[in-house]
Motif scaffolding. Structure first.
Motif, PDB file in Angstrom:
ATOM      1  N   LEU A 212       0.828  -1.211   0.000  1.00 44.81           N
ATOM      2  CA  LEU A 212       0.000   0.000   0.000  1.00 44.81           C
ATOM      3  C   LEU A 212       0.852   1.246   0.000  1.00 44.81           C
ATOM      4  N   SER A 213       0.216   2.343  -0.385  1.00 45.70           N
ATOM      5  CA  SER A 213       0.887   3.623  -0.188  1.00 45.70           C
ATOM      6  C   SER A 213       0.956   3.859   1.315  1.00 45.70           C
ATOM      7  N   THR A 214       2.049   4.427   1.754  1.00 46.80           N
ATOM      8  CA  THR A 214       2.273   4.556   3.197  1.00 46.80           C
ATOM      9  C   THR A 214       1.277   5.530   3.813  1.00 46.80           C
ATOM     10  N   GLY A 215       1.005   5.299   5.072  1.00 49.67           N
ATOM     11  CA  GLY A 215       0.080   6.151   5.791  1.00 49.67           C
ATOM     12  C   GLY A 215       0.629   7.560   5.948  1.00 49.67           C
ATOM     13  N   SER A 216      -0.243   8.524   6.075  1.00 49.19           N
ATOM     14  CA  SER A 216       0.204   9.885   6.303  1.00 49.19           C
ATOM     15  C   SER A 216      -0.247  10.330   7.683  1.00 49.19           C
ATOM     16  N   GLU A 217       0.549  11.183   8.289  1.00 50.78           N
ATOM     17  CA  GLU A 217       0.177  11.682   9.618  1.00 50.78           C
ATOM     18  C   GLU A 217      -1.128  12.454   9.567  1.00 50.78           C
ATOM     19  N   GLN A 218      -1.343  13.103   8.437  1.00 54.28           N
ATOM     20  CA  GLN A 218      -2.553  13.905   8.275  1.00 54.28           C
ATOM     21  C   GLN A 218      -3.809  13.019   8.344  1.00 54.28           C
ATOM     22  N   LEU A 219      -3.745  11.898   7.615  1.00 53.01           N
ATOM     23  CA  LEU A 219      -4.903  10.998   7.612  1.00 53.01           C
ATOM     24  C   LEU A 219      -5.071  10.334   8.983  1.00 53.01           C
ATOM     25  N   SER A 220      -3.945   9.947   9.599  1.00 55.32           N
ATOM     26  CA  SER A 220      -4.014   9.344  10.930  1.00 55.32           C
ATOM     27  C   SER A 220      -4.631  10.312  11.921  1.00 55.32           C
ATOM     28  N   ALA A 221      -4.262  11.579  11.808  1.00 52.20           N
ATOM     29  CA  ALA A 221      -4.794  12.590  12.734  1.00 52.20           C
ATOM     30  C   ALA A 221      -6.285  12.785  12.510  1.00 52.20           C
ATOM     31  N   GLU A 222      -6.710  12.770  11.237  1.00 50.44           N
ATOM     32  CA  GLU A 222      -8.133  12.929  10.933  1.00 50.44           C
ATOM     33  C   GLU A 222      -8.918  11.719  11.443  1.00 50.44           C
ATOM     34  N   ALA A 223      -8.332  10.531  11.269  1.00 47.94           N
ATOM     35  CA  ALA A 223      -8.985   9.313  11.774  1.00 47.94           C
ATOM     36  C   ALA A 223      -9.132   9.411  13.289  1.00 47.94           C
ATOM     37  N   ALA A 224      -8.057   9.809  13.961  1.00 43.79           N
ATOM     38  CA  ALA A 224      -8.086   9.914  15.432  1.00 43.79           C
ATOM     39  C   ALA A 224      -9.131  10.934  15.872  1.00 43.79           C
ATOM     40  N   ARG A 225      -9.239  12.026  15.122  1.00 44.11           N
ATOM     41  CA  ARG A 225     -10.210  13.065  15.483  1.00 44.11           C
ATOM     42  C   ARG A 225     -11.636  12.523  15.383  1.00 44.11           C
ATOM     43  N   ARG A 226     -11.896  11.763  14.323  1.00 43.01           N
ATOM     44  CA  ARG A 226     -13.259  11.229  14.135  1.00 43.01           C
ATOM     45  C   ARG A 226     -13.604  10.164  15.187  1.00 43.01           C
ATOM     46  N   ILE A 227     -12.600   9.365  15.552  1.00 37.81           N
ATOM     47  CA  ILE A 227     -12.847   8.342  16.577  1.00 37.81           C
ATOM     48  C   ILE A 227     -13.138   9.017  17.914  1.00 37.81           C
ATOM     49  N   GLU A 228     -12.384  10.057  18.205  1.00 41.25           N
ATOM     50  CA  GLU A 228     -12.589  10.788  19.457  1.00 41.25           C
ATOM     51  C   GLU A 228     -13.972  11.462  19.465  1.00 41.25           C
ATOM     52  N   ALA A 229     -14.344  12.006  18.301  1.00 40.56           N
ATOM     53  CA  ALA A 229     -15.664  12.653  18.198  1.00 40.56           C
ATOM     54  C   ALA A 229     -16.771  11.627  18.416  1.00 40.56           C
ATOM     55  N   CYS A 230     -16.527  10.418  17.931  1.00 43.58           N
ATOM     56  CA  CYS A 230     -17.501   9.333  18.115  1.00 43.58           C
ATOM     57  C   CYS A 230     -17.667   9.046  19.605  1.00 43.58           C
ATOM     58  N   ALA A 231     -16.536   8.990  20.319  1.00 44.70           N
ATOM     59  CA  ALA A 231     -16.591   8.747  21.771  1.00 44.70           C
ATOM     60  C   ALA A 231     -17.375   9.861  22.458  1.00 44.70           C
ATOM     61  N   GLN A 232     -17.083  11.099  22.069  1.00 38.08           N
ATOM     62  CA  GLN A 232     -17.732  12.256  22.696  1.00 38.08           C
ATOM     63  C   GLN A 232     -19.233  12.293  22.428  1.00 38.08           C
ATOM     64  N   SER A 233     -19.639  11.730  21.278  1.00 33.32           N
ATOM     65  CA  SER A 233     -21.052  11.855  20.887  1.00 33.32           C
ATOM     66  C   SER A 233     -21.944  10.804  21.545  1.00 33.32           C
ATOM     67  N   GLN A 234     -21.362   9.884  22.301  1.00 31.83           N
ATOM     68  CA  GLN A 234     -22.184   8.827  22.911  1.00 31.83           C
ATOM     69  C   GLN A 234     -23.089   9.410  23.992  1.00 31.83           C
ATOM     70  N   VAL A 235     -24.388   9.137  23.864  1.00 26.04           N
ATOM     71  CA  VAL A 235     -25.347   9.735  24.807  1.00 26.04           C
ATOM     72  C   VAL A 235     -25.605   8.834  26.011  1.00 26.04           C
ATOM     73  N   ARG A 236     -25.295   7.552  25.864  1.00 18.48           N
ATOM     74  CA  ARG A 236     -25.454   6.667  27.017  1.00 18.48           C
ATOM     75  C   ARG A 236     -24.101   6.406  27.663  1.00 18.48           C
ATOM     76  N   ARG A 237     -24.128   6.223  28.975  1.00 18.14           N
ATOM     77  CA  ARG A 237     -22.932   5.804  29.679  1.00 18.14           C
ATOM     78  C   ARG A 237     -23.328   4.929  30.853  1.00 18.14           C
ATOM     79  N   LEU A 238     -22.393   4.077  31.244  1.00 18.23           N
ATOM     80  CA  LEU A 238     -22.671   3.205  32.369  1.00 18.23           C
ATOM     81  C   LEU A 238     -21.648   3.533  33.449  1.00 18.23           C
ATOM     82  N   ASP A 239     -22.162   3.988  34.574  1.00 13.35           N
ATOM     83  CA  ASP A 239     -21.272   4.395  35.652  1.00 13.35           C
ATOM     84  C   ASP A 239     -20.900   3.172  36.485  1.00 13.35           C
ATOM     85  N   HIS A 240     -19.687   2.659  36.267  1.00 10.17           N
ATOM     86  CA  HIS A 240     -19.275   1.441  36.982  1.00 10.17           C
ATOM     87  C   HIS A 240     -18.319   1.742  38.131  1.00 10.17           C
TER      88      HIS A 240
END
Lengths: 382, 274
Positions: A212-240
Motif C-alpha cells: 500500500l501507499s504509506t500512511g500519512s500523519e494527516q490521515l491518521s490525525a483525521e482518523a483519530a479526530r473522528r474516533i474521538e468525536a464518536c466517543a464524545q457523541s455517545q449519549v449513554r454511559r454506564l457508571d461502573h
C-alpha cells in the motif's frame, strides 16, 4: 511525514477488493456484514459489493432500522445483533458421539473442522467481548478444545467506529470506539480512504503483501479526530465506578420488581450479549438407543431450567432471573474474572423486544429511591 | 407421569382423533424414513389415518389429537384413558382446545344456523376443551401442528424407558441460536415469540413472519405470579410502541391457543380497552 509501511497503509475504499483477494489467496473464507431481513448478519463475502455499501443503522431501545444513504461508505453499519461469539462459541456444537458397546459405551469427541476465517468489520466492542470469552474458554485449567479449535483459525479485521449509535456506551466502559488490541488488522474509514494498521504478525505479513501507499500523519490525525468525536457523541454511559459493591447492596431495591413487570424473560439480551457464555447440553439418541449425539447449545439464565437444581428452582420468577443476570454481568463478573461482563455494545438495549435499557436500570438501581437519575433523552436535551 | 419400563416386547401404539384437522396425525406420517424405524420400535395397533387394521386396546401409548366438542367425545375420551398406559396429547386442539375454542367466546347456535341448512342435526357442546379438562394427561405436545422431531424424541424416550422432556423456553432462544433477524425489533411486527413456547424451530421468524403463538405459552399453561410468560408487557408494547389498536392486541392472543390461561387472560384484558 510517512509512517512505517509494515504497520500502516492507505487503501482507497474503491480498492478494498484487493484486500479480500489477498485474504482469499491465503486460504481464508471471508466473513463480513451482509444486509439481510432489515439488519446485517455475518455471512460469507466474495466481493466488496456484498458489503453494506451506503447503508447505516439506526438503533434505539427495542428498535433497529437500516437506511440507505446513497454514499459509497463501506462500513456505515455499526453492527447487527450478532457479535463475534458465534464464531468461537457456536450456538450448537456437537461435542461427543456416543455408541453403545458390548460392555458399556464408547465416546468419540467431534471437534469442529478447522477453518481459516477472516472476519472483516468487527468493532472494538466485539473485540473486547472476544477477549473476555477467551479468558473464560481458554483458561489453562479448563481450556475448551471446541472453542480453541474455532478460535485458532480466526483472522480479525476490525473497524474503528467513527459514528456512535444512540445505544452505544463503549466509551464509558473503556472498550472503544477505537480497537486497541485483539485484531490482526484495523481499518478506519475516512471518506473514500481506508487507513489500515496491523495489530499482529499475521496482520503485518498481510499488509506487506498489499504493497500500500504509506500512511500519512494527516490521515491518521483525521482518523483519530473522528474516533474521538464518536466517543464524545455517545449519549449513554454506564457508571461502573461503584461496582461491584453498589449492585450487591441494591439486592433488595424496589426497582427489581418494576423491572420484572417489563422483562419478558425471552433470553434475547443474553443471546446478543458478546460475553454471555451459558450453555446447556442435549442428548439426542436414535430410536434404537444404540447411539447418541451430545450437543452443547446456547442457553440463558432467563430460562426456567437454568435455575433448576435437584428438586427445586432457585430462580423461579422473572425478577430472580433479571437480577441474577444484571448482577452477574455488571458486578460478580468482576470478582469472578477480574473484568466487567459488559463491553458497552448496547445490543441488549436494541434487541430487547420491549427496549429495557441496562444503563438506565443500573442508574436507577444505584439511586436510593429507585428512580433513574436521568434518562439518555434528558441527557441529550440538557 | 406414567413411564414405560424397558419393554420386553414392542409397545402398542394407538393414534386417536377427536375434534381436529388431522394435521398432527399427518406430522406422524411425515416422519418418512423415521416412520419405518418407528414402526419397528412400536406396534402400531390403531391408527385409522394410516391403516384400516384397527386393533382393540389396551395400548401402551395413546396419542390423542383433537379437542372435546361433543357429548359423545366427552364420553369416548374416558374409555381411551382407561385403555392407555401413557396418554399423550398431540397438538394445540388436544392440549389447549385449538382454534375451535374461539366458540367459547361466541354463540354456537348462531354458528350452526349460519353454516348448516339443517342445524337441528348438529349436536355439539357450546365449548371446545382440551383433553386435560376431562382426563389425566401424561404428557403434552404443543403446536399447530406438532413438530415431528419432538414427537419422535418423545417416542424414543418412552421406548427407552426415559421420562420425556421437551423445552419450555421462548421461541426467541432458538430464533437467536439460528441467527435470524428479530422481526419485532427490525420490522416492528407484533411477534409472539417472546411469550411462546419453543419447539417449532422458529419457522415463522425464519421466513420473516411474526410468530402467532401456535406452540402456546412459554413455560406452560398455568402461570403463577411473577412467572413467564409476561404477556402483559408484550401486549403493552404492541399497543404503545407498535401502534396496534386494542382489538388487534386481543386477536394476537386469542388465536390457536387462545383458550389457554395466560393467552386467554391477556385477551380478556384488551376486551375492555376497545
Amino acid at each position: 511525514m510517512a509512517i512505517a509501511s509494515e504497520t500502516c497503509g492507505i487503501l482507497p475504499s474503491a480498492h478494498l477488493q484487493r484486500l479480500l483477494d489477498t485474504l482469499s489467496a491465503k486460504g481464508y473464507r471471508i466473513v463480513g456484514p451482509i444486509v439481510r431481513d432489515g439488519s446485517v448478519v455475518w455471512d460469507t463475502v466474495r466481493s466488496v459489493s456484498d458489503l453494506p455499501i451506503g447503508w447505516r443503522d439506526q438503533q434505539e431501545p427495542g428498535r433497529y432500522r437500516l437506511e440507505q444513504t446513497g454514499s459509497q461508505e463501506v462500513f456505515g453499519v455499526v453492527h447487527g445483533a450478532q457479535s463475534l461469539k458465534q464464531f468461537v462459541f457456536a450456538p450448537r456444537e456437537p461435542l461427543l458421539q456416543i455408541e453403545r458397546s458390548k460392555d458399556g459405551f464408547a465416546t468419540r469427541p467431534t471437534l469442529p473442522q478447522s477453518e481459516k476465517v477472516a472476519i472483516i468489520g468487527a468493532r472494538a466492542c466485539d473485540l473486547a467481548g472476544l477477549t473476555i470469552q477467551d479468558r473464560i474458554f481458554l483458561n489453562d485449567a479448563y481450556r475448551d478444545p471446541y472453542y480453541a479449535s474455532r478460535r485458532e483459525g480466526l483472522f480479525v479485521i476490525a473497524v474503528n467506529c467513527t459514528r456512535a449509535l444512540s445505544t452505544c456506551f463503549c466509551a464509558s466502559m473503556e472498550t472503544g470506539p477505537r480497537a486497541k488490541h485483539g485484531f490482526d488488522l484495523v481499518l478506519t474509514e475516512v471518506d473514500d480512504s481506508l487507513l489500515i494498521e496491523a495489530g499482529s504478525e499475521a496482520g503485518r505479513d498481510l499488509l506487506s503483501n498489499l504493497c500500500l501507499s504509506t500512511g500519512s500523519e494527516q490521515l491518521s490525525a483525521e482518523a483519530a479526530r473522528r474516533i474521538e468525536a464518536c466517543a464524545q457523541s455517545q449519549v449513554r454511559r454506564l457508571d461502573h465506578s461503584r461496582l461491584p459493591q453498589a449492585l450487591y447492596d441494591a439486592h433488595e431495591h424496589p426497582r427489581w420488581d418494576e423491572l420484572a413487570g417489563r422483562c419478558l424473560a425471552c433470553t434475547n439480551c443474553t443471546m446478543v450479549c458478546p460475553t454471555c457464555f451459558c450453555h446447556t447440553v442435549e442428548e439426542t439418541p436414535d430410536l434404537s438407543h444404540q447411539q447418541s449425539t451430545h450437543t452443547r447449545l446456547w442457553d440463558s439464565c432467563f430460562t426456567q431450567e437454568h435455575g433448576y437444581i435437584h428438586g427445586k428452582n432457585v430462580r423461579p420468577t422473572i425478577k430472580d432471573r433479571y437480577r441474577m443476570w444484571l448482577t452477574h454481568k455488571l458486578a460478580s463478573w468482576i470478582d469472578q474474572f477480574g473484568t466487567s461482563g459488559c463491553v458497552g455494545c448496547g445490543r441488549c438495549i436494541t434487541w430487547c423486544p420491549v427496549g429495557i435499557d441496562v444503563t438506565e436500570e443500573l442508574s436507577a438501581l444505584l439511586t436510593q429511591d429507585g428512580r433513574s437519575s436521568g434518562t439518555p433523552q434528558q441527557m441529550e436535551s440538557s | 407421569m406414567a413411564k414405560l419400563e424397558a419393554p420386553r416386547k414392542r409397545p402398542r401404539l394407538a393414534v386417536i382423533k377427536f375434534a381436529s384437522c388431522d394435521g398432527c396425525q399427518l406430522s406422524i406420517l411425515n416422519l418418512e424414513e423415521d416412520l419405518l424405524a418407528l414402526g419397528e420400535a412400536l406396534d402400531i395397533a390403531y391408527f385409522p389415518e394410516a391403516s384400516s387394521a384397527m386393533n382393540a386396546g389396551p395400548y401402551d401409548i395413546a396419542l390423542v389429537e383433537g379437542s372435546i366438542t361433543t357429548a359423545e367425545d366427552a364420553h369416548r375420551i374416558l374409555s381411551v384413558r382407561q385403555q392407555a398406559k401413557v396418554l399423550i396429547t398431540i397438538g394445540a386442539c388436544a392440549t389447549a382446545g385449538g382454534i375451535q375454542a374461539l366458540r367459547n367466546w361466541a354463540d354456537v347456535e348462531s354458528f350452526k344456523r349460519a353454516v348448516y341448512p339443517n342445524p337441528e342435526y348438529i349436536q355439539s357442546l357450546s365449548t371446545s376443551t382440551p383433553i386435560s379438562e376431562h382426563v389425566r394427561v401424561d404428557f403434552e405436545l404443543w403446536g399447530c401442528p406438532i413438530d415431528k422431531g419432538q414427537l419422535l424424541r418423545v417416542m424414543t424416550d418412552l421406548v427407552g424407558g426415559v421420562q420425556p422432556r421437551v423445552p419450555a423456553d421462548s421461541v426467541c432462544l432458538e430464533c437467536k441460536r439460528q441467527g435470524h433477524v428479530c422481526v419485532l425489533v427490525a420490522k416492528g411486527l407484533p411477534c409472539l415469540g417472546p411469550v411462546t413456547r419453543t419447539g417449532c424451530g422458529a419457522i415463522c421468524p425464519s421466513m420473516g413472519r411474526d410468530c402467532y403463538g401456535c406452540f402456546g405459552p412459554s413455560e406452560g399453561a398455568r402461570k403463577g405470579p411473577g412467572l413467564p410468560p409476561n404477556t402483559t408487557s408484550l401486549a403493552r408494547h404492541f399497543h404503545d410502541e407498535l401502534q396496534l389498536i386494542p382489538v388487534e392486541v386481543l386477536r394476537r392472543f386469542r388465536g390457536i391457543n387462545g383458550a389457554v390461561d395466560p393467552f386467554r387472560n391477556e385477551s380478556t384484558v384488551w376486551e375492555n380497552k376497545g
